[in-house]
Design a protein around this motif. Structure first.
Motif, PDB file in Angstrom:
ATOM      1  N   GLU A 169      51.695  -7.466  -1.155  1.00 20.95           N
ATOM      2  CA  GLU A 169      52.836  -6.548  -1.153  1.00 20.95           C
ATOM      3  C   GLU A 169      53.275  -6.223   0.269  1.00 20.95           C
ATOM      4  O   GLU A 169      54.470  -6.186   0.565  1.00 20.95           O
ATOM      5  CB  GLU A 169      52.462  -5.264  -1.893  1.00 20.95           C
ATOM      6  N   GLN A 170      52.316  -6.021   1.162  1.00 19.26           N
ATOM      7  CA  GLN A 170      52.641  -5.723   2.551  1.00 19.26           C
ATOM      8  C   GLN A 170      53.316  -6.924   3.216  1.00 19.26           C
ATOM      9  O   GLN A 170      54.306  -6.774   3.944  1.00 19.26           O
ATOM     10  CB  GLN A 170      51.364  -5.335   3.305  1.00 19.26           C
ATOM     11  N   GLN A 171      52.806  -8.114   2.975  1.00 14.85           N
ATOM     12  CA  GLN A 171      53.380  -9.305   3.599  1.00 14.85           C
ATOM     13  C   GLN A 171      54.806  -9.559   3.115  1.00 14.85           C
ATOM     14  O   GLN A 171      55.694  -9.861   3.911  1.00 14.85           O
ATOM     15  CB  GLN A 171      52.486 -10.512   3.301  1.00 14.85           C
ATOM     16  N   GLU A 172      55.032  -9.422   1.811  1.00 15.19           N
ATOM     17  CA  GLU A 172      56.384  -9.599   1.286  1.00 15.19           C
ATOM     18  C   GLU A 172      57.306  -8.506   1.812  1.00 15.19           C
ATOM     19  O   GLU A 172      58.484  -8.750   2.103  1.00 15.19           O
ATOM     20  CB  GLU A 172      56.363  -9.585  -0.245  1.00 15.19           C
ATOM     21  N   GLY A 173      56.774  -7.295   1.922  1.00 19.63           N
ATOM     22  CA  GLY A 173      57.588  -6.190   2.427  1.00 19.63           C
ATOM     23  C   GLY A 173      58.006  -6.389   3.874  1.00 19.63           C
ATOM     24  O   GLY A 173      59.138  -6.064   4.251  1.00 19.63           O
ATOM     25  N   SER A 305      67.266   2.056   5.138  1.00 19.48           N
ATOM     26  CA  SER A 305      66.569   0.923   4.532  1.00 19.48           C
ATOM     27  C   SER A 305      65.525   1.394   3.527  1.00 19.48           C
ATOM     28  O   SER A 305      64.635   2.183   3.857  1.00 19.48           O
ATOM     29  CB  SER A 305      65.898   0.063   5.619  1.00 19.48           C
ATOM     30  N   LYS A 306      65.608   0.871   2.300  1.00 17.66           N
ATOM     31  CA  LYS A 306      64.614   1.185   1.283  1.00 17.66           C
ATOM     32  C   LYS A 306      63.274   0.550   1.632  1.00 17.66           C
ATOM     33  O   LYS A 306      62.215   1.150   1.431  1.00 17.66           O
ATOM     34  CB  LYS A 306      65.108   0.676  -0.074  1.00 17.66           C
ATOM     35  N   ALA A 307      63.323  -0.685   2.158  1.00 25.14           N
ATOM     36  CA  ALA A 307      62.082  -1.370   2.528  1.00 25.14           C
ATOM     37  C   ALA A 307      61.351  -0.614   3.621  1.00 25.14           C
ATOM     38  O   ALA A 307      60.123  -0.527   3.617  1.00 25.14           O
ATOM     39  CB  ALA A 307      62.386  -2.799   2.983  1.00 25.14           C
ATOM     40  N   SER A 308      62.104  -0.057   4.576  1.00 26.65           N
ATOM     41  CA  SER A 308      61.477   0.694   5.660  1.00 26.65           C
ATOM     42  C   SER A 308      60.755   1.921   5.121  1.00 26.65           C
ATOM     43  O   SER A 308      59.605   2.193   5.477  1.00 26.65           O
ATOM     44  CB  SER A 308      62.543   1.102   6.685  1.00 26.65           C
ATOM     45  N   THR A 309      61.434   2.661   4.243  1.00 30.37           N
ATOM     46  CA  THR A 309      60.810   3.858   3.666  1.00 30.37           C
ATOM     47  C   THR A 309      59.598   3.505   2.818  1.00 30.37           C
ATOM     48  O   THR A 309      58.557   4.153   2.885  1.00 30.37           O
ATOM     49  CB  THR A 309      61.839   4.615   2.809  1.00 30.37           C
ATOM     50  N   PHE A 310      59.730   2.442   2.016  1.00 29.76           N
ATOM     51  CA  PHE A 310      58.671   2.082   1.068  1.00 29.76           C
ATOM     52  C   PHE A 310      57.416   1.584   1.777  1.00 29.76           C
ATOM     53  O   PHE A 310      56.299   1.914   1.372  1.00 29.76           O
ATOM     54  CB  PHE A 310      59.200   1.006   0.116  1.00 29.76           C
ATOM     55  N   PHE A 311      57.593   0.793   2.836  1.00 29.75           N
ATOM     56  CA  PHE A 311      56.433   0.158   3.455  1.00 29.75           C
ATOM     57  C   PHE A 311      55.946   0.862   4.720  1.00 29.75           C
ATOM     58  O   PHE A 311      54.819   0.639   5.131  1.00 29.75           O
ATOM     59  CB  PHE A 311      56.746  -1.308   3.764  1.00 29.75           C
ATOM     60  N   MET A 312      56.779   1.687   5.338  1.00 31.67           N
ATOM     61  CA  MET A 312      56.332   2.377   6.540  1.00 31.67           C
ATOM     62  C   MET A 312      55.651   3.707   6.227  1.00 31.67           C
ATOM     63  O   MET A 312      54.876   4.206   7.026  1.00 31.67           O
ATOM     64  CB  MET A 312      57.511   2.616   7.486  1.00 31.67           C
ATOM     65  N   THR A 313      55.956   4.281   5.050  1.00 30.57           N
ATOM     66  CA  THR A 313      55.331   5.555   4.684  1.00 30.57           C
ATOM     67  C   THR A 313      53.803   5.475   4.671  1.00 30.57           C
ATOM     68  O   THR A 313      53.129   6.346   5.249  1.00 30.57           O
ATOM     69  CB  THR A 313      55.855   6.029   3.314  1.00 30.57           C
ATOM     70  N   PRO A 314      53.186   4.448   4.045  1.00 31.11           N
ATOM     71  CA  PRO A 314      51.717   4.371   4.089  1.00 31.11           C
ATOM     72  C   PRO A 314      51.170   4.255   5.505  1.00 31.11           C
ATOM     73  O   PRO A 314      50.130   4.849   5.820  1.00 31.11           O
ATOM     74  CB  PRO A 314      51.396   3.117   3.263  1.00 31.11           C
ATOM     75  N   TRP A 315      51.882   3.508   6.367  1.00 30.70           N
ATOM     76  CA  TRP A 315      51.399   3.339   7.737  1.00 30.70           C
ATOM     77  C   TRP A 315      51.450   4.649   8.520  1.00 30.70           C
ATOM     78  O   TRP A 315      50.499   5.001   9.237  1.00 30.70           O
ATOM     79  CB  TRP A 315      52.222   2.272   8.452  1.00 30.70           C
TER      80      TRP A 315
END
Length: 333
Positions: A169-173, A305-315
């Motif tokens: 999921e992280q790689q695709e994101g 960006s939805k991808a930015s919010t979705f994948f940067m929040t955990p980081w």
């Protein structure tokens, strides 16, 4: 479980997720508008003689479709619906493991990081929470060590962060995020240059990036062996701009500094104003211009960006929790 092993309700759920539809449809039993989906997404399905007439399907994809173009391969199935369903999932998510572990890892990382940050904000000791959770607070002579509780929390955070880092999921994101960044960068560049040309047309100012567009157009026309190198300009505007150049063979080469822009303009000639041929020219951005372009693009990604919010929040949450836990552990030691 691999894509080629998906079947039944599990495959139905993944097909709905890949197509962006509500779950609950039994695609493998009775697929609504099955032929229409094949036509719209350019999916080929047929029994293959070389595989003992096993049904095989592949997603070619169309521009503007719901599935990526050219991402999938031939996927087998006992019937057309099964083969097409697996091909759709393969095109969207790849042919790797389709377990729910990736989404659970992201969820667990967010949950653990959020709990640690909230407890720190409320000033609740971790050792007290550990005693309550483990039910050992009432046992006489037993006290959890604050050092060990914080060390265990830090190890758990690092473990979840690494699992998330190497998840599918992280790689695709990250691929999606990079693609959105390139698009944002190009849009920002085009708006920037269009604004400069508009200001030049109206006020005649020399621009920070383009300088004097008339000089650039004159040089470009000379390179094109134009008979009339300098003409009276009426209006100058941007047709297109992209980060990169073209080699002598015409192949596009991406770049982070070099820009290829195409300018269109109207010139005053005998008989009135007339549109002139597009003028291509190349130039390099300075480090300050490059920094400004990247900053604006990143700001756009952060906000829209939805991808930015979705994948940067955990980081963000995990690094904040790891930093806080490490600091508290250092203070205790």
């Amino acid at each position: 479980m691999k894509t080629s092993e998906l079947a039944g309700r599990q495959l139905d759920a993944w097909v709905a997720k890949a197509l962006g539809e509500e779950p609950g449809t039994a695609y493998t039993e009775e697929w609504p508008n099955f032929d229409r989906v094949q036509e719209r997404e350019a999916i080929h399905v047929a029994p293959m003689p070389g595989k003992n007439y096993q049904w095989c399907a592949i997603v070619v994809g169309r521009p503007g479709g719901r599935l990526p173009e050219g991402r999938g391969g031939w996927v087998e199935g006992q019937n057309p619906r099964l083969a097409v369903g697996r091909a759709i999932v393969s095109a969207r998510f790849g042919g790797k493991s389709m377990d729910d572990e990736d989404s659970k890892i992201r969820r667990n990382l967010i949950a653990v990081s959020s709990v640690i940050l909230v407890l720190a904000w409320l000033k609740v000791p971790l050792d007290l929470v550990g005693e309550r959770l483990l039910g050992v607070a009432s046992k006489e002579g037993f006290n959890l060590s604050a050092k060990r509780v914080r060390a265990a929390a830090l190890v758990l955070l690092v473990y979840l962060t690494l699992r998330f880092r190497f998840s599918n999921e992280q790689q695709e994101g990250m691929k999606t995020l990079r693609a959105e960044y390139v698009g944002a960068e190009r849009r920002t560049l085009k708006r920037w240059l269009a604004l400069e040309l508009a200001c030049f047309t109206r006020f005649g100012w020399k621009m920070p990036v383009l300088g004097d567009p008339r000089e650039r157009i004159s040089v470009a026309r000379r390179k094109q062996n134009s008979v009339e190198a300098v003409v009276p300009f009426v209006e100058i505007s941007l047709n297109d701009a992209i980060l990169g150049t073209r080699d002598p063979a015409g192949q596009f080469i991406p770049s982070t500094r070099k820009v290829t822009a195409h300018i269109k303009y109207f010139a005053r000639i005998e008989g009135g104003d007339a549109p002139m041929p597009l003028v291509p020219f190349e130039f390099e951005l300075s480090w300050l211009q490059r920094l400004s372009l990247s900053s604006v693009s990143i700001l756009w990604l952060t906000i829209y960006s939805k991808a930015s919010t979705f994948f940067m929040t955990p980081w963000v949450l995990s690094f904040a929790a790891i930093g806080l836990t490490s600091r508290r552990m250092w203070q205790v030691w």
